[in-house]
Motif scaffolding. Structure first.
Motif, PDB file in Angstrom:
ATOM      1  N   GLY A   1       1.960  -6.028  -3.643  1.00  0.00           N
ATOM      2  CA  GLY A   1       1.113  -6.143  -4.836  1.00  0.00           C
ATOM      3  C   GLY A   1       1.158  -4.831  -5.620  1.00  0.00           C
ATOM      4  O   GLY A   1       0.219  -4.472  -6.331  1.00  0.00           O
ATOM      5  N   TYR A   2       2.285  -4.111  -5.471  1.00  0.00           N
ATOM      6  CA  TYR A   2       2.420  -2.742  -6.005  1.00  0.00           C
ATOM      7  C   TYR A   2       2.110  -2.649  -7.494  1.00  0.00           C
ATOM      8  O   TYR A   2       1.453  -1.712  -7.944  1.00  0.00           O
ATOM      9  CB  TYR A   2       3.845  -2.238  -5.718  1.00  0.00           C
ATOM     10  N   SER A   3       2.570  -3.624  -8.280  1.00  0.00           N
ATOM     11  CA  SER A   3       2.398  -3.517  -9.734  1.00  0.00           C
ATOM     12  C   SER A   3       0.998  -3.937 -10.182  1.00  0.00           C
ATOM     13  O   SER A   3       0.659  -3.810 -11.359  1.00  0.00           O
ATOM     14  CB  SER A   3       3.443  -4.384 -10.448  1.00  0.00           C
TER      15      SER A   3
ATOM     16  N   SER B   1       6.439  -4.014  -2.951  1.00  0.00           N
ATOM     17  CA  SER B   1       6.744  -5.440  -3.004  1.00  0.00           C
ATOM     18  C   SER B   1       5.778  -6.100  -3.976  1.00  0.00           C
ATOM     19  O   SER B   1       4.579  -5.790  -3.978  1.00  0.00           O
ATOM     20  CB  SER B   1       6.591  -6.045  -1.606  1.00  0.00           C
ATOM     21  N   ASP B   2       6.295  -6.961  -4.810  1.00  0.00           N
ATOM     22  CA  ASP B   2       5.454  -7.774  -5.686  1.00  0.00           C
ATOM     23  C   ASP B   2       6.278  -8.946  -6.191  1.00  0.00           C
ATOM     24  O   ASP B   2       7.349  -9.232  -5.636  1.00  0.00           O
ATOM     25  CB  ASP B   2       4.820  -6.944  -6.816  1.00  0.00           C
ATOM     26  N   LEU B   3       5.819  -9.617  -7.228  1.00  0.00           N
ATOM     27  CA  LEU B   3       6.534 -10.810  -7.695  1.00  0.00           C
ATOM     28  C   LEU B   3       7.945 -10.473  -8.173  1.00  0.00           C
ATOM     29  O   LEU B   3       8.826 -11.333  -8.175  1.00  0.00           O
ATOM     30  CB  LEU B   3       5.742 -11.487  -8.826  1.00  0.00           C
ATOM     31  N   ALA B   4       8.170  -9.204  -8.544  1.00  0.00           N
ATOM     32  CA  ALA B   4       9.496  -8.800  -9.024  1.00  0.00           C
ATOM     33  C   ALA B   4      10.475  -8.559  -7.879  1.00  0.00           C
ATOM     34  O   ALA B   4      11.676  -8.376  -8.109  1.00  0.00           O
ATOM     35  CB  ALA B   4       9.359  -7.534  -9.879  1.00  0.00           C
TER      36      ALA B   4
ATOM     37  N   ILE C   1      -5.002  -5.503   4.992  1.00  0.00           N
ATOM     38  CA  ILE C   1      -4.945  -6.563   3.972  1.00  0.00           C
ATOM     39  C   ILE C   1      -6.306  -6.795   3.331  1.00  0.00           C
ATOM     40  O   ILE C   1      -7.293  -7.071   4.003  1.00  0.00           O
ATOM     41  CB  ILE C   1      -4.324  -7.862   4.538  1.00  0.00           C
ATOM     42  N   GLY C   2      -6.329  -6.647   1.971  1.00  0.00           N
ATOM     43  CA  GLY C   2      -7.556  -6.839   1.206  1.00  0.00           C
ATOM     44  C   GLY C   2      -7.485  -8.061   0.310  1.00  0.00           C
ATOM     45  O   GLY C   2      -8.444  -8.361  -0.406  1.00  0.00           O
ATOM     46  N   THR C   3      -6.351  -8.748   0.345  1.00  0.00           N
ATOM     47  CA  THR C   3      -6.175  -9.940  -0.495  1.00  0.00           C
ATOM     48  C   THR C   3      -7.249 -10.975  -0.180  1.00  0.00           C
ATOM     49  O   THR C   3      -7.557 -11.206   0.990  1.00  0.00           O
ATOM     50  CB  THR C   3      -4.763 -10.520  -0.235  1.00  0.00           C
ATOM     51  N   THR C   4      -7.803 -11.583  -1.231  1.00  0.00           N
ATOM     52  CA  THR C   4      -8.870 -12.582  -1.035  1.00  0.00           C
ATOM     53  C   THR C   4      -8.295 -13.996  -1.151  1.00  0.00           C
ATOM     54  O   THR C   4      -7.087 -14.174  -1.254  1.00  0.00           O
ATOM     55  CB  THR C   4     -10.021 -12.349  -2.037  1.00  0.00           C
ATOM     56  N   ALA C   5      -9.188 -14.967  -1.133  1.00  0.00           N
ATOM     57  CA  ALA C   5      -8.815 -16.392  -1.179  1.00  0.00           C
ATOM     58  C   ALA C   5      -7.918 -16.774   0.003  1.00  0.00           C
ATOM     59  O   ALA C   5      -7.020 -17.597  -0.140  1.00  0.00           O
ATOM     60  CB  ALA C   5      -8.161 -16.751  -2.516  1.00  0.00           C
TER      61      ALA C   5
ATOM     62  N   GLN D   1      -8.310  -6.467   8.332  1.00  0.00           N
ATOM     63  CA  GLN D   1      -8.543  -7.399   7.211  1.00  0.00           C
ATOM     64  C   GLN D   1      -9.973  -7.252   6.739  1.00  0.00           C
ATOM     65  O   GLN D   1     -10.903  -7.229   7.545  1.00  0.00           O
ATOM     66  CB  GLN D   1      -8.303  -8.845   7.690  1.00  0.00           C
ATOM     67  N   SER D   2     -10.146  -7.134   5.408  1.00  0.00           N
ATOM     68  CA  SER D   2     -11.493  -7.198   4.845  1.00  0.00           C
ATOM     69  C   SER D   2     -11.424  -7.723   3.427  1.00  0.00           C
ATOM     70  O   SER D   2     -10.536  -7.340   2.664  1.00  0.00           O
ATOM     71  CB  SER D   2     -12.165  -5.823   4.843  1.00  0.00           C
ATOM     72  N   PHE D   3     -12.376  -8.570   3.071  1.00  0.00           N
ATOM     73  CA  PHE D   3     -12.472  -9.028   1.686  1.00  0.00           C
ATOM     74  C   PHE D   3     -13.104  -7.946   0.822  1.00  0.00           C
ATOM     75  O   PHE D   3     -13.186  -8.109  -0.395  1.00  0.00           O
ATOM     76  CB  PHE D   3     -13.295 -10.318   1.598  1.00  0.00           C
ATOM     77  N   ASN D   4     -13.580  -6.861   1.448  1.00  0.00           N
ATOM     78  CA  ASN D   4     -14.130  -5.768   0.649  1.00  0.00           C
ATOM     79  C   ASN D   4     -14.046  -4.464   1.443  1.00  0.00           C
ATOM     80  O   ASN D   4     -14.622  -4.366   2.525  1.00  0.00           O
ATOM     81  CB  ASN D   4     -15.581  -6.057   0.257  1.00  0.00           C
ATOM     82  N   PHE D   5     -13.321  -3.469   0.883  1.00  0.00           N
ATOM     83  CA  PHE D   5     -13.124  -2.193   1.571  1.00  0.00           C
ATOM     84  C   PHE D   5     -14.108  -1.119   1.095  1.00  0.00           C
ATOM     85  O   PHE D   5     -13.890   0.061   1.356  1.00  0.00           O
ATOM     86  CB  PHE D   5     -11.674  -1.726   1.421  1.00  0.00           C
ATOM     87  N   ALA D   6     -15.197  -1.525   0.410  1.00  0.00           N
ATOM     88  CA  ALA D   6     -16.233  -0.551   0.035  1.00  0.00           C
ATOM     89  C   ALA D   6     -17.179  -0.376   1.223  1.00  0.00           C
ATOM     90  O   ALA D   6     -17.632  -1.362   1.812  1.00  0.00           O
ATOM     91  CB  ALA D   6     -17.004  -1.046  -1.182  1.00  0.00           C
TER      92      ALA D   6
ATOM     93  N   HIS E   1     -17.465 -10.110 -11.589  1.00  0.00           N
ATOM     94  CA  HIS E   1     -16.166  -9.417 -11.569  1.00  0.00           C
ATOM     95  C   HIS E   1     -15.536  -9.483 -12.954  1.00  0.00           C
ATOM     96  O   HIS E   1     -15.904 -10.314 -13.779  1.00  0.00           O
ATOM     97  CB  HIS E   1     -15.204 -10.072 -10.568  1.00  0.00           C
ATOM     98  N   HIS E   2     -14.498  -8.653 -13.131  1.00  0.00           N
ATOM     99  CA  HIS E   2     -13.694  -8.629 -14.360  1.00  0.00           C
ATOM    100  C   HIS E   2     -13.101 -10.007 -14.666  1.00  0.00           C
ATOM    101  O   HIS E   2     -12.925 -10.839 -13.762  1.00  0.00           O
ATOM    102  CB  HIS E   2     -12.582  -7.585 -14.208  1.00  0.00           C
ATOM    103  N   ASN E   3     -12.784 -10.196 -15.937  1.00  0.00           N
ATOM    104  CA  ASN E   3     -12.359 -11.534 -16.386  1.00  0.00           C
ATOM    105  C   ASN E   3     -10.924 -11.903 -16.010  1.00  0.00           C
ATOM    106  O   ASN E   3     -10.454 -12.978 -16.372  1.00  0.00           O
ATOM    107  CB  ASN E   3     -12.594 -11.666 -17.902  1.00  0.00           C
ATOM    108  N   LYS E   4     -10.215 -11.011 -15.261  1.00  0.00           N
ATOM    109  CA  LYS E   4      -8.847 -11.358 -14.807  1.00  0.00           C
ATOM    110  C   LYS E   4      -8.868 -11.884 -13.372  1.00  0.00           C
ATOM    111  O   LYS E   4      -7.839 -12.310 -12.866  1.00  0.00           O
ATOM    112  CB  LYS E   4      -7.922 -10.111 -14.853  1.00  0.00           C
ATOM    113  N   LYS E   5     -10.018 -11.822 -12.723  1.00  0.00           N
ATOM    114  CA  LYS E   5     -10.071 -12.230 -11.302  1.00  0.00           C
ATOM    115  C   LYS E   5      -9.771 -13.719 -11.187  1.00  0.00           C
ATOM    116  O   LYS E   5     -10.319 -14.535 -11.927  1.00  0.00           O
ATOM    117  CB  LYS E   5     -11.447 -11.904 -10.713  1.00  0.00           C
ATOM    118  N   LYS E   6      -8.890 -14.048 -10.218  1.00  0.00           N
ATOM    119  CA  LYS E   6      -8.405 -15.433 -10.140  1.00  0.00           C
ATOM    120  C   LYS E   6      -9.304 -16.328  -9.284  1.00  0.00           C
ATOM    121  O   LYS E   6      -9.445 -17.508  -9.562  1.00  0.00           O
ATOM    122  CB  LYS E   6      -6.976 -15.435  -9.564  1.00  0.00           C
ATOM    123  N   ASP E   7      -9.910 -15.787  -8.207  1.00  0.00           N
ATOM    124  CA  ASP E   7     -10.670 -16.648  -7.293  1.00  0.00           C
ATOM    125  C   ASP E   7     -12.174 -16.561  -7.542  1.00  0.00           C
ATOM    126  O   ASP E   7     -12.688 -15.553  -8.019  1.00  0.00           O
ATOM    127  CB  ASP E   7     -10.347 -16.293  -5.827  1.00  0.00           C
TER     128      ASP E   7
END
Ligand code: NAD
Length: 221
Positions: free
Chosen positions: A12-14, A36-39, A75-79, A99-104, A132-138
């Motif tokens: 998820g580098y980018s 590593s990312d989609l590219a 791993i911090g990825t959600t959903a 693994q955590s859904f939140n690293f704070a 959350h910000h308006n770009k959050k997907k889940d």
């Protein structure tokens, strides 16, 4: 005590979190050797730890990279669903996985508070609100799910998607005479990167197993 520098990779580098992680880890003297990312994936050396803030769709690839490089995983990825957790448990038989859904840190302390004290308010209403910000997907956020699980009740959750908010969470308890609201606010994404760094330094030296960020905090890292 001086911290030994690690070689790390970012899945998820980018992305917003990937960039935040790379910035902090680099500033702290650790060496980025895999992205590593989609590219696609680029690798110049074997990483000690992979840090994944991407998408559940990336998980199979991340697990493969951990196997190839015998790397630990943060791993911090959600959903993530039950099938993803089953894969992480399997990976935990081979290497250290945090693994955590939140690293704070504050969210993880809030989780401990809810686990301990929410049962005392079992006859109060409980609703969890997250922004959350308006770009959050889940939605709801992984953290809202984590807090709901900690409270031990399948309570309603409410999701707001506004501007650039990194992540606010409130557990609202109420009965006819009282309201108790417990709020955590992340003031920037840097707090999640700081937690991921703490988890990565733990994972680089931990025995194999699947750990939570709470485990990392309790080990005093
Ligand atoms: P983003 O959209 O800015 O970045 C996503 C990154 O993942 C991009 O680099 C993209 O190329 C990559 N990606 C997406 N699908 C992929 C796939 N199939 N294979 C490989 N790479 C893929 O997202 P973000 O805001 O950086 O958030 C990333 C994840 O981290 C989300 O799940 C988010 O909820 C989570 N997050 C967790 C915490 C925490 O503390 N656990 C904190 C913030 C964000």
């Amino acid at each position: 005590m001086a911290v030994k520098a690690i070689k790390y990779g970012v899945v998820g580098y980018s992305g917003r979190m990937g960039q935040e992680v790379a910035k902090l880890f680099d500033r702290s003297g650790h060496e980025l050797v895999l992205t590593s990312d989609l590219a696609g994936t680029e690798c110049k050396a074997k990483p000690d730890v992979l840090v994944d803030f991407s998408s559940h769709a990336a998980l199979a690839g991340t697990i493969e990279l951990c196997g190839v490089h015998k790397a630990a995983l943060v791993i911090g990825t959600t959903a993530l669903g039950e099938e993803h957790f089953a894969r992480l448990r399997d990976l935990g038989k081979e290497t250290a996985v945090v693994q955590s859904f939140n690293f704070a840190t504050g969210v993880n302390v809030l989780k401990m508070i809810l686990r301990e004290y929410a049962p005392l308010l079992s006859d109060w209403d409980l609703e969890i609100e997250e922004t959350h910000h308006n770009k959050k997907k889940d939605a709801p956020s992984g953290t809202a799910i984590l807090l709901r699980d900690a409270a031990g009740r399948n309570c309603p959750t409410h999701s707001l998607r506004l501007g650039g908010v990194p992540g606010d969470h409130t557990a609202h308890f109420a009965n006819d005479g009282e309201v108790l609201s417990l709020t955590h606010r992340a003031l920037s994404r840097n707090v999640f990167a700081l937690g991921a760094l703490r988890a990565a330094l733990f994972a680089a030296h931990a025995q194999k197993g699947l750990y939570t960020f709470e485990d990392v905090l309790k080990h005093g890292m």
